[in-house]
Design a protein around this motif. Structure first.
Motif, short mmCIF file in Angstrom:
data_model
loop_
_atom_site.label_atom_id
_atom_site.label_comp_id
_atom_site.label_asym_id
_atom_site.label_seq_id
_atom_site.Cartn_x
_atom_site.Cartn_y
_atom_site.Cartn_z
N ILE A 187 17.41 24.71 -3.53
CA ILE A 187 18.67 24.62 -4.27
C ILE A 187 18.75 25.76 -5.27
O ILE A 187 19.79 26.42 -5.41
CB ILE A 187 18.77 23.25 -5.00
N ILE A 188 17.62 26.03 -5.95
CA ILE A 188 17.60 27.17 -6.89
C ILE A 188 17.82 28.47 -6.13
O ILE A 188 18.55 29.35 -6.56
CB ILE A 188 16.25 27.23 -7.63
N ALA A 189 17.18 28.56 -4.95
CA ALA A 189 17.25 29.81 -4.17
C ALA A 189 18.67 30.14 -3.75
O ALA A 189 19.02 31.31 -3.63
CB ALA A 189 16.34 29.70 -2.95
N ILE A 190 19.51 29.11 -3.56
CA ILE A 190 20.91 29.37 -3.22
C ILE A 190 21.57 30.15 -4.35
O ILE A 190 22.24 31.16 -4.12
CB ILE A 190 21.67 28.04 -2.98
N GLY A 191 21.32 29.69 -5.59
CA GLY A 191 21.89 30.39 -6.74
C GLY A 191 21.31 31.78 -6.90
O GLY A 191 22.02 32.75 -7.18
N VAL A 192 19.99 31.87 -6.71
CA VAL A 192 19.30 33.16 -6.87
C VAL A 192 19.78 34.15 -5.81
O VAL A 192 19.94 35.34 -6.08
CB VAL A 192 17.78 32.95 -6.80
N THR A 193 20.05 33.64 -4.61
CA THR A 193 20.52 34.51 -3.52
C THR A 193 21.80 35.24 -3.91
O THR A 193 21.89 36.46 -3.78
CB THR A 193 20.76 33.68 -2.25
N GLN A 194 22.77 34.51 -4.42
CA GLN A 194 24.03 35.18 -4.78
C GLN A 194 23.83 36.11 -5.96
O GLN A 194 24.48 37.15 -6.05
CB GLN A 194 25.13 34.15 -5.04
N VAL A 195 22.90 35.76 -6.86
CA VAL A 195 22.61 36.68 -7.97
C VAL A 195 22.03 37.99 -7.43
O VAL A 195 22.45 39.08 -7.82
CB VAL A 195 21.64 36.04 -8.97
N ILE A 196 21.07 37.88 -6.51
CA ILE A 196 20.41 39.09 -5.99
C ILE A 196 21.40 39.89 -5.14
O ILE A 196 21.40 41.12 -5.18
CB ILE A 196 19.15 38.73 -5.18
N ILE A 198 21.05 16.92 -0.32
CA ILE A 198 21.75 17.70 -1.34
C ILE A 198 21.58 19.20 -1.07
O ILE A 198 22.54 19.97 -1.15
CB ILE A 198 21.21 17.33 -2.75
N PHE A 199 20.37 19.60 -0.71
CA PHE A 199 20.10 21.01 -0.41
C PHE A 199 20.97 21.50 0.73
O PHE A 199 21.63 22.55 0.63
CB PHE A 199 18.60 21.17 -0.08
N VAL A 210 25.44 24.67 2.84
CA VAL A 210 26.66 24.83 3.66
C VAL A 210 27.82 25.28 2.78
O VAL A 210 28.54 26.23 3.10
CB VAL A 210 27.00 23.51 4.39
N LEU A 211 27.97 24.61 1.64
CA LEU A 211 29.07 24.94 0.72
C LEU A 211 29.01 26.41 0.32
O LEU A 211 30.00 27.15 0.39
CB LEU A 211 29.01 24.04 -0.51
N PHE A 212 27.82 26.86 -0.10
CA PHE A 212 27.72 28.23 -0.60
C PHE A 212 27.75 29.26 0.53
O PHE A 212 28.16 30.39 0.32
CB PHE A 212 26.50 28.40 -1.50
N HIS A 213 27.32 28.84 1.72
CA HIS A 213 27.50 29.73 2.86
C HIS A 213 28.98 30.01 3.07
O HIS A 213 29.40 31.15 3.22
CB HIS A 213 26.89 29.09 4.11
N LEU A 214 29.78 28.94 3.03
CA LEU A 214 31.22 29.10 3.21
C LEU A 214 31.83 29.92 2.08
O LEU A 214 32.67 30.79 2.31
CB LEU A 214 31.90 27.72 3.30
N ILE A 215 31.39 29.64 0.86
CA ILE A 215 31.95 30.36 -0.29
C ILE A 215 31.64 31.85 -0.20
O ILE A 215 32.51 32.69 -0.38
CB ILE A 215 31.39 29.78 -1.61
N LEU A 216 30.38 32.17 0.13
CA LEU A 216 30.02 33.59 0.17
C LEU A 216 30.70 34.31 1.32
O LEU A 216 30.99 35.49 1.23
CB LEU A 216 28.50 33.75 0.29
N ARG A 217 30.96 33.60 2.39
CA ARG A 217 31.52 34.26 3.55
C ARG A 217 33.04 34.31 3.57
O ARG A 217 33.62 35.29 4.01
CB ARG A 217 31.01 33.57 4.82
N ILE A 254 23.14 33.15 2.79
CA ILE A 254 22.57 31.83 2.55
C ILE A 254 21.78 31.38 3.78
O ILE A 254 20.71 30.79 3.65
CB ILE A 254 23.69 30.82 2.22
N VAL A 255 22.31 31.69 4.96
CA VAL A 255 21.59 31.31 6.19
C VAL A 255 20.18 31.91 6.16
O VAL A 255 19.20 31.23 6.44
CB VAL A 255 22.36 31.80 7.44
#
Lengths: 256, 357
Positions: free
Chosen positions: B78-87, B207-208, B213-220, B304-305
């Motif tokens: 879950i943290i990594a999802i946030g960190v991914t978009q930061v990086i 939850i993860f 899925v949510l952030f995959h859609l958001i980023l894409r 995210i994938v």
């Protein structure tokens, strides 16, 4: 007044003690293509950066279609209708052609603030149409910019300016890094703009290109304009003389 | 427009010519690693890593192991999802582990139950008023903590122009200090039943996956995602194109902070307790998952994938070492080597792509 697209009065930019631009009075009329020439560091790019709001001028006035303007940033300039191809290409390398064309003004399918949903299909179709209109050839618009040659990148950057109906186009050395064929392509785009009557400011070091494409040549030297020449009334040698400082037009004598 | 070969002058849009997804390499790496453990298992212990070998269980796969693999990575995931978009935006977030610690302590103080086995709660932080609150209260408090931490990070980075490394390093130290100060280092325990349900069983995985899925859609598919990539790819270009880079960065770090606080809520609920040392090193694990998953530390590249597959690789490796009865100390040493290896591979891949042009 009516046919003046862009006018600067006493436009000045100091970087600390460096006087990069000093009292520049410049006029561009409707449908006119003007070249700005000058040696490295003569203030050509600085001039463009003041007009497009990338930097804030130290002093002076800019009038766009007769109205004084104060662009806080490049976006405001763009919204006012000034499209610029910068010397350092303003492209995002990891995104594809359509993404770059519409960067900062994406077509949206559903407005949800920052989480608005993108209209990929619409942007792709508009991109294809725009590339056709400008005659830009790109093998695959789904390629990311990093996979493209320098010429293709330049074409994308120029297609971006040409896509959106602009009231003034500025190109900062658009063919500096290009091969023969690619240069020809870019020059064709510029001729297209001329036919459509869109005004253009072209910064270039290429004498042949300048004499091919523009109506008027303005020479910058050490932050000042030192000559304003109609293409028909001058030749390459004279322009070089102005650039190097061997000659200065009498009305700009204080520049020397 | 028709699908095939539109356009004039050699201009084509051919879906088949799309570059193959970079996540494919990461997925292949996952398969190779699983196969390696499977092979080593048979060679060393005559046991399978992936498949069920117990005669009393009727299943093809060893579900117990697979569940543990995904469960143990889901919270850091879950943290990594946030960190991914930061990086991807060209930044870094070192504060997420400490934000987990601080958020867990604060959240748990609002999630306590008044009576434990007929006695008053021995770990009570606040008075009566903070006991047996509806579950929404601690959840909102938690999200608020993450939001505040993320906003501070984002505002510092966007408006004082200090490097993200420094801003989030400061937050990392301060938030850890806060989590120790909150209860003088004492653990906070005994949450309400409804709070405990958040992280019960396989809930962290659910939850993860939902957030992924949510952030995959958001980023894409959203403006937010497109601008995140654009900023990481070429910040000047993004600015010249009229993107409000500063505001967007604040948003990115705020969301990263909130995702860290979601991880804190799930973790404290799952463990039924919060301790000042919770989440230590999680930020590095999260960064490692992203990097293994193909997110480039230079920005602009990743997904995210990829990160989810990276998280699975992470889980498989830890679980695989345990399966091979490897000492925990070795595990950490090898983990470090894998992170470095992933970055080296990424650099090598980028250089190869650059030279192909």
């Amino acid at each position: 007044m009516s046919d003046i697209v862009l006018e600067t009065r006493d436009l000045t930019k100091h970087y600390g003690g460096v006087h990069a631009l000093e009292g520049v009075n410049f006029i561009l009329r409707k449908g006119e293509h003007v070249a700005i020439m000058g040696d490295n560091g003569a203030g050509k790019s600085t001039f463009v950066r003041q007009i497009t709001g990338v930097e804030q001028r130290t002093r002076g006035e800019i009038l766009f279609y007769g109205r004084p303007v104060n662009f806080a940033g490049p976006l405001e300039a763009r919204e006012a209708g000034i499209e610029t191809v910068f010397q350092t290409l303003a492209l995002a390398d990891h995104l594809d052609v359509a993404d770059n064309l519409f960067l900062g003004r994406e077509k949206l399918r559903l407005r949800l603030g920052p989480f608005s949903i993108l209209d990929y299909k619409g942007m792709r179709e508009a991109t294809l149409k725009a590339l056709q209109k400008t005659g830009v050839k790109i093998p695959n618009i789904h390629n990311t910019i990093e996979r493209m040659s320098g010429g293709q990148r330049q074409c994308v950057a120029i297609a971006r300016t040409a896509t959106f109906h602009s009231r003034l186009t500025i190109m900062d050395e658009p063919t500096a890094a290009l091969g023969v064929q690619e240069t020809a392509q870019v020059e064709n785009i510029i001729r297209n703009l001329k036919e459509q009557g869109e005004p253009l400011i072209l910064i270039s070091h290429n004498m042949r290109q300048v004499f091919d494409l523009v109506d008027r040549i303005v020479v910058f030297r050490r932050g000042r304009i030192c000559a304003n020449l109609r293409k028909e009334e001058t030749d390459g040698q004279e322009v070089v003389a102005y650039i190097t400082g061997a000659k200065t037009q009498p009305e700009y004598a204080d520049a020397a | 427009m028709a699908d095939a070969a539109h356009g004039l002058g050699g201009l084509k849009y051919d879906p088949k010519k799309r570059a193959k997804p970079p996540e494919l390499n990461v997925f292949i790496a996952l398969v190779v690693i699983v196969a390696a453990f499977e092979l080593l298992g048979w060679l060393l212990y005559r046991d399978s890593f992936l498949f069920n070998t117990r005669p009393n269980v009727d299943a093809i796969f060893n579900w117990a192991r697979l569940n543990i693999i995904i469960l143990q990575v889901s919270i850091v995931g879950i943290i990594a999802i946030g960190v991914t978009q930061v990086i991807i935006s060209g930044g870094i977030d070192l504060s997420s582990g400490s934000v987990v610690g601080a958020t867990a302590m604060i959240v748990m103080s609002f999630a306590q139950t008044a009576v434990v086995n007929g006695n008053p709660n021995p770990k009570a932080i606040f008075g009566e008023w903070a006991m047996d609150l509806p579950v929404i209260v601690p959840v909102l408090v938690g999200l608020g903590c993450g939001l505040v931490a993320g906003l501070i990070n984002g505002l510092l980075i966007a408006y004082t122009r200090i490097p993200p490394f420094i801003a989030t390093l400061g937050m990392m130290v301060s938030a850890r200090g806060l989590s120790k100060w909150w209860s003088n280092g004492n653990p906070i325990s005994f949450p309400t039943e409804s709070y405990a349900a958040i992280g019960k069983g396989m809930m962290p995985v659910v939850i993860f996956v939902c957030l992924a899925v949510l952030f995959h859609l958001i980023l894409r598919y959203t403006l937010y995602g497109k601008h995140t990539y654009a900023i990481g790819s070429n910040e000047d270009a993004a600015r010249m194109s009229g993107i409000n880079v500063a505001r967007h960065k604040v948003l990115i770090y705020a969301i990263a902070g909130m995702l860290a606080s979601v991880a804190a809520i799930v973790l404290s609920s799952k463990n039924l307790t919060a301790q000042a040392g919770m989440g230590v090193m999680y930020e590095l694990d999260a960064i490692a998952m992203s990097v293994i998953g193909g997110v480039s530390l230079a920005g602009g590249r990743g997904s995210i994938v990829g990160t989810v597959i990276g998280a699975l690789i992470f889980g498989v490796i830890i679980s695989g070492f345990t399966f091979l009865k490897l000492d925990a100390y070795y595990q950490e040493m090898v983990k470090g080597a894998i992170i470095v290896g992933a970055v080296v591979l990424d650099q090598w891949r980028q250089r190869r792509m650059a030279s192909r042009m």
